[in-house]
Design a protein around this motif. Sequence first.
Motif, PDB file in Angstrom:
ATOM      1  N   ASN A 111      34.244  46.363  -6.885  1.00  0.00           N
ATOM      2  CA  ASN A 111      35.561  45.862  -7.250  1.00  0.00           C
ATOM      3  C   ASN A 111      36.201  45.150  -6.057  1.00  0.00           C
ATOM      4  O   ASN A 111      36.439  45.768  -5.016  1.00  0.00           O
ATOM      5  N   SER A 112      36.496  43.869  -6.211  1.00  0.00           N
ATOM      6  CA  SER A 112      37.075  43.094  -5.114  1.00  0.00           C
ATOM      7  C   SER A 112      38.583  43.297  -4.979  1.00  0.00           C
ATOM      8  O   SER A 112      39.175  42.860  -3.996  1.00  0.00           O
ATOM      9  N   THR A 113      39.202  43.956  -5.955  1.00  0.00           N
ATOM     10  CA  THR A 113      40.630  44.265  -5.842  1.00  0.00           C
ATOM     11  C   THR A 113      40.865  45.426  -4.886  1.00  0.00           C
ATOM     12  O   THR A 113      41.811  45.417  -4.093  1.00  0.00           O
ATOM     13  N   ASP A 114      39.993  46.413  -4.924  1.00  0.00           N
ATOM     14  CA  ASP A 114      40.171  47.629  -4.126  1.00  0.00           C
ATOM     15  C   ASP A 114      39.344  47.650  -2.847  1.00  0.00           C
ATOM     16  O   ASP A 114      39.661  48.386  -1.914  1.00  0.00           O
ATOM     17  N   SER A 116      36.884  45.522   0.244  1.00  0.00           N
ATOM     18  CA  SER A 116      36.473  44.309   0.942  1.00  0.00           C
ATOM     19  C   SER A 116      34.982  44.401   1.217  1.00  0.00           C
ATOM     20  O   SER A 116      34.470  45.474   1.535  1.00  0.00           O
ATOM     21  N   SER A 142      34.511  36.389  -4.674  1.00  0.00           N
ATOM     22  CA  SER A 142      35.011  37.232  -5.760  1.00  0.00           C
ATOM     23  C   SER A 142      34.954  36.456  -7.068  1.00  0.00           C
ATOM     24  O   SER A 142      35.515  35.371  -7.180  1.00  0.00           O
ATOM     25  N   ASN A 144      35.626  37.257 -11.148  1.00  0.00           N
ATOM     26  CA  ASN A 144      36.130  38.233 -12.125  1.00  0.00           C
ATOM     27  C   ASN A 144      36.362  39.604 -11.494  1.00  0.00           C
ATOM     28  O   ASN A 144      35.979  40.647 -12.028  1.00  0.00           O
ATOM     29  N   ASN A 145      36.971  39.604 -10.302  1.00  0.00           N
ATOM     30  CA  ASN A 145      37.327  40.817  -9.570  1.00  0.00           C
ATOM     31  C   ASN A 145      36.116  41.657  -9.168  1.00  0.00           C
ATOM     32  O   ASN A 145      36.226  42.876  -9.001  1.00  0.00           O
ATOM     33  N   GLU A 146      34.964  41.020  -8.984  1.00  0.00           N
ATOM     34  CA  GLU A 146      33.779  41.708  -8.480  1.00  0.00           C
ATOM     35  C   GLU A 146      33.127  40.833  -7.423  1.00  0.00           C
ATOM     36  O   GLU A 146      33.104  39.601  -7.542  1.00  0.00           O
ATOM     37  N   TRP A 147      32.586  41.473  -6.361  1.00  0.00           N
ATOM     38  CA  TRP A 147      31.990  40.729  -5.269  1.00  0.00           C
ATOM     39  C   TRP A 147      30.603  40.233  -5.644  1.00  0.00           C
ATOM     40  O   TRP A 147      29.770  40.995  -6.116  1.00  0.00           O
ATOM     41  N   LYS A 173      40.308  48.558   0.873  1.00  0.00           N
ATOM     42  CA  LYS A 173      41.369  47.693   1.389  1.00  0.00           C
ATOM     43  C   LYS A 173      42.572  48.494   1.886  1.00  0.00           C
ATOM     44  O   LYS A 173      43.376  47.972   2.654  1.00  0.00           O
TER      45      LYS A 173
END
Length: 201
Positions: A111-114, A116, A142, A144-147, A173
């Motif tokens: 998850n790229s929101t939570d 790095s 990133s 769709n909110n995934e790395w 993060k």
Amino acid sequence: MKYKILVFSCLVFLPMFKAQQGNVGINTINPRVKLEVNGTFKSTKIITGNIPFVSAAEKDRYLLMNQSTVDNKIRRIDPSQGNSTGVASIITYKLSNVNLDWVENFNTKINSTDYSLMVLSAFFNIDVEGGNIAIPSYGVKSVNNEWNLYADYSQLASASNGTWTIVCAVYPKTYVKIFPERGPFDLNNTSTGTDNSPILQ
């Protein structure tokens, strides 16, 4: 009938010491701070005032700690242990049988929101050929909110499908301060420039 009410008061004495500078110690003769406790400690709620910044001289003295949700004990984190919690995680992705040397998107599902994710290094196992000289291009983006990882030798190609080994660092993060994007900086048709108001000095 007369009743007598007896009140017992019991005081529990702990060895307490008060140093000349006003510091108080429990089970320690020479307290180094306002209150130093030598022993176990349990708290359901900690209320603090203003917490001072850690100075440059003090920064290497602090240890990472965590509190168990099972027995409430506070323990030092030792990242060198395999099952220990760490501030960051190192993950190696081995991507085999890629299209020659090209990886357009590899979804890590992180998850790229939570979190790095940073690529530390990348290695391709087959020599590449072409009329140009190029260094590998690799990184993370990133989607769709995934790395997603990518890797390629631009304008070059291997003779057959190969394997990329990509080493990444992943960390929550919440452990870092994320600054807004800087720039754009106009280099005025030159190859050098300066950030005149740096974030850190």
